[in-house]
Scaffold this motif. Sequence first.
Motif, short mmCIF file in Angstrom:
data_model
loop_
_atom_site.label_atom_id
_atom_site.label_comp_id
_atom_site.label_asym_id
_atom_site.label_seq_id
_atom_site.Cartn_x
_atom_site.Cartn_y
_atom_site.Cartn_z
N UNK A 395 0.84 -1.19 0.00
CA UNK A 395 0.00 0.00 0.00
C UNK A 395 0.88 1.24 0.00
N UNK A 396 0.46 2.24 -0.75
CA UNK A 396 1.19 3.50 -0.80
C UNK A 396 0.36 4.60 -0.16
N UNK A 397 0.98 5.36 0.73
CA UNK A 397 0.35 6.49 1.40
C UNK A 397 1.17 7.74 1.12
N UNK A 398 0.54 8.89 1.29
CA UNK A 398 1.20 10.17 1.04
C UNK A 398 1.19 10.99 2.32
N UNK A 399 2.33 11.61 2.62
CA UNK A 399 2.41 12.52 3.76
C UNK A 399 2.67 13.93 3.26
N UNK A 416 5.15 0.78 -10.03
CA UNK A 416 5.78 -0.15 -10.94
C UNK A 416 7.14 -0.63 -10.48
N UNK A 417 7.58 -1.70 -11.08
CA UNK A 417 8.93 -2.21 -10.91
C UNK A 417 9.69 -1.99 -12.20
N UNK A 430 15.18 2.07 -21.07
CA UNK A 430 14.82 1.62 -22.41
C UNK A 430 15.54 0.35 -22.84
N UNK A 431 16.04 -0.45 -21.89
CA UNK A 431 16.73 -1.68 -22.29
C UNK A 431 16.04 -2.94 -21.78
N UNK A 432 15.42 -2.86 -20.63
CA UNK A 432 14.94 -4.08 -19.99
C UNK A 432 13.42 -4.08 -19.84
N UNK A 433 12.91 -4.71 -18.78
CA UNK A 433 11.48 -4.91 -18.60
C UNK A 433 10.95 -4.03 -17.47
N UNK A 434 9.69 -3.61 -17.60
CA UNK A 434 9.01 -2.87 -16.55
C UNK A 434 7.64 -3.49 -16.31
N UNK A 435 7.15 -3.36 -15.07
CA UNK A 435 5.87 -3.96 -14.68
C UNK A 435 5.10 -2.95 -13.84
N UNK A 436 3.95 -2.51 -14.36
CA UNK A 436 3.21 -1.43 -13.73
C UNK A 436 1.76 -1.82 -13.46
N UNK A 455 14.95 -5.29 -9.04
CA UNK A 455 14.18 -4.12 -9.42
C UNK A 455 14.16 -3.11 -8.27
N UNK A 456 13.90 -1.87 -8.64
CA UNK A 456 13.42 -0.88 -7.67
C UNK A 456 11.91 -0.72 -7.88
N UNK A 457 11.23 -0.33 -6.79
CA UNK A 457 9.82 -0.01 -6.88
C UNK A 457 9.69 1.50 -6.99
N UNK A 458 8.97 1.94 -8.02
CA UNK A 458 8.76 3.35 -8.29
C UNK A 458 7.27 3.67 -8.25
N UNK A 459 6.93 4.94 -8.07
CA UNK A 459 5.52 5.35 -8.10
C UNK A 459 5.42 6.84 -8.32
N UNK A 460 4.28 7.23 -8.84
CA UNK A 460 3.89 8.64 -8.83
C UNK A 460 2.39 8.71 -8.62
N UNK A 461 1.95 9.79 -7.99
CA UNK A 461 0.58 9.89 -7.52
C UNK A 461 -0.10 11.08 -8.16
N UNK A 462 -1.15 10.87 -8.95
CA UNK A 462 -1.90 12.00 -9.51
C UNK A 462 -2.37 12.93 -8.40
N UNK A 463 -2.14 14.21 -8.57
CA UNK A 463 -2.49 15.20 -7.55
C UNK A 463 -1.31 15.65 -6.73
N UNK A 464 -0.14 14.98 -6.91
CA UNK A 464 1.06 15.33 -6.15
C UNK A 464 2.25 15.37 -7.10
N UNK A 465 3.15 16.30 -6.86
CA UNK A 465 4.33 16.41 -7.71
C UNK A 465 5.38 15.39 -7.31
N UNK A 466 6.31 15.15 -8.22
CA UNK A 466 7.47 14.34 -7.91
C UNK A 466 7.27 12.85 -8.08
N UNK A 467 8.31 12.11 -7.73
CA UNK A 467 8.37 10.66 -7.88
C UNK A 467 8.74 9.99 -6.58
#
Length: 700
Positions: A395-399, A416-417, A430-436, A455-467
């Motif tokens: 689960x992802x939360x925003x502070x 995504x990963x 642009x070389x390998x695989x991503x899963x979102x 992998x690293x786990x990445x995310x971005x949240x509509x309504x908030x800036x940044x990654x």
Amino acid sequence: MAQSQKDGNNAFSPVQETHSKHLLINPPTHFSRHIRIPKQKSTASWSQNPGFCCAQSMSPLGVQLYIQDRHVVMDNGILQVTLSNPGGIVTGIRYSAIDNLLEVLNDETNRGYWDLVWSVPGSAGIFDVIKGTTFRVIVQNEEQVEISFTRMWDPSLEGKLVPLNIDKRFIMLRGSSGFYSYAIYEHLKEWPAFTLAETRIAFKLRKDKFHYMAMADNRQRFMPLPDDRLPGRGQPLAYPEAVLLVNPVEPEFKGEVDDKYQYSCDNKDNRVHGWVCLEPPVGFWQITPSDEFRTGGPVKQNLTSHVGPTTLAMFHSAHYAGEPLVPKFGADEPWKKVFGPVFIYVNSVFGDGDPFWLWEDAKEQMTIEVQSWPYSFPASEDFPSSDQRGNVSGRLLVQDGYISDDYILASCAYVGLAPPGDVGSWQRECKDYQFWTQADLGGYFCINDIRPGDYNLYAWVPGFIGDYKLDAVITITPGCDVFVGDLLYEPPRDGPTLWEIGIPDRSAAEFYTPDPNPTYVNKLFVGHPDRFRQYGLWERYAELYPDGDLVYTIGVSDYTKDWFFAQVTRKKDNNTYQGTTWQIKFTLDTVDQIGTYKLRVAIASATLSELQVRVNDPKANPPHFTSGLIGRDNTIARHGIHGLYWLYSVNVLGNLLVEGENTIFLTQPRSTSPFQGILYDYIRLEAPPSPDSNSNKKLA
């Protein structure tokens, strides 16, 4: 890019996809003479529609393979696919009452083919239709045929062919109204360096048969003919892909612009597209059930179908991103990747059945394909089955203490990963695989069927800036279920919001998009939500602001009406261009002279541009902030409304501000082209931090 023949979404969790059961748009009324348009469409599936020919249940025959000297034929009693031997070019698709769905007027090598654009570092791109030199049968029985066309590389080919071993595969299954294709690309460590700008599958359909194109419920229409783009019938515009139809074969198209980029689509939405033939009623559809092999993440844009009639399965391209999405492989860099499989689906109706239901059926089949991913039938050990993959959930939360004292649910966050990298690096990967996937309203997410690896786990949240990035590396092993628990994203924030412009969603779509010049109209996008897809909108800026640049006043102006969607250059009378300076005017009742304010500028796209920021002094030299030269997205020309995302946080010392009216000047000075410019996503000015801004919280 060489022209030659070149025509000139488990990645995204299926539970998050929404596919209407109804057509949301009727063909324009001026096309109604071509076909009966029903007043109301039933919600019944194809199997319940008496006019639908459910081909997959019609033939009990097993799959047959016929090997000839120059051709190979796969036949399951529903369709027959002919490929060149050993080239592996699709030369014919026999289906229903049509002996070949592909353009018979074209040379056999220019009908259905894999291609790529490659180069030696520092040289121009080379367009290459991939032709195999060896044919092999991988699987042959009544249930399935899988065949391979390989092209192996050796040092004698240096400079002539891309240094890759390429294995193109084609699969036909019993009872399936279509066929699958995938390819394995491999670069060995000792081989020379190269770059790979693009790779895809292209299908050129018969222009005498396929006239209606569909790629979304609200993006489908009768299309011009390829002849309409030729000299005498079409007038080239600012770039070769855009043509004004001045004397088309069908008079209804006169005065319209045809441009393949108007039909681009985000990876996450690019699941099914194709063409309809009306006589006999037959559909040809390209279905991509997963984004794992596509580059740049879920909002990277790619081409779909366009005038030709052409249908593309895009695996990798630099469109809407430019050089950052061109992988560069070193001479000491081993690499292997599987592109696909994708599904080529054909369907038909009989009797008085409605041909427009072919699109509805194609969407039904797309859902089946997405739910079947990863496929169990590909025979290559390089394509892992579901039990060889792993899953990640959490689960992802925003502070953001300036919005809420409690943690905020990261509703609909993109999670995504991707290969390990820096924050936000996934959009340039642009070389390998991503899963979102996309989180639910509570911020919960589950990413399934991930290939083994780190992998690293990445995310971005509509309504908030940044990654967001989870610092820990996640290692996926066959059969693993990784639960990461509650993750906390703290978006960039120093102080309370004084004012803001736009919506932080990585797109400029909420800003003002003008009507097109009446000379350059695509009628599909008149009154359409994607009105930004019209050609030539960049020229409207100087018409709307003939005597000076845009001035936006906080508390008075409305960004949906008063903020032009792109800060473009201004064309001058001598056919040169000049940069532009936009002003943001705002009033401060008090100013903290020793505090530091923060200007957040999120950019949705940039093309050979520079952002200069000045505060209350339009002539300050040097500017208070400069981004330097950024971006190669070419989004303005390609009607994309977003490209690569940039976020700048600019310190503004309190002594630069005054009580009363202040002005921030945003200058884009680069000006050698009409397509240079910046598409803003969101701008915010924050006051200095408040004393109680670091209150402690506990996870819910």
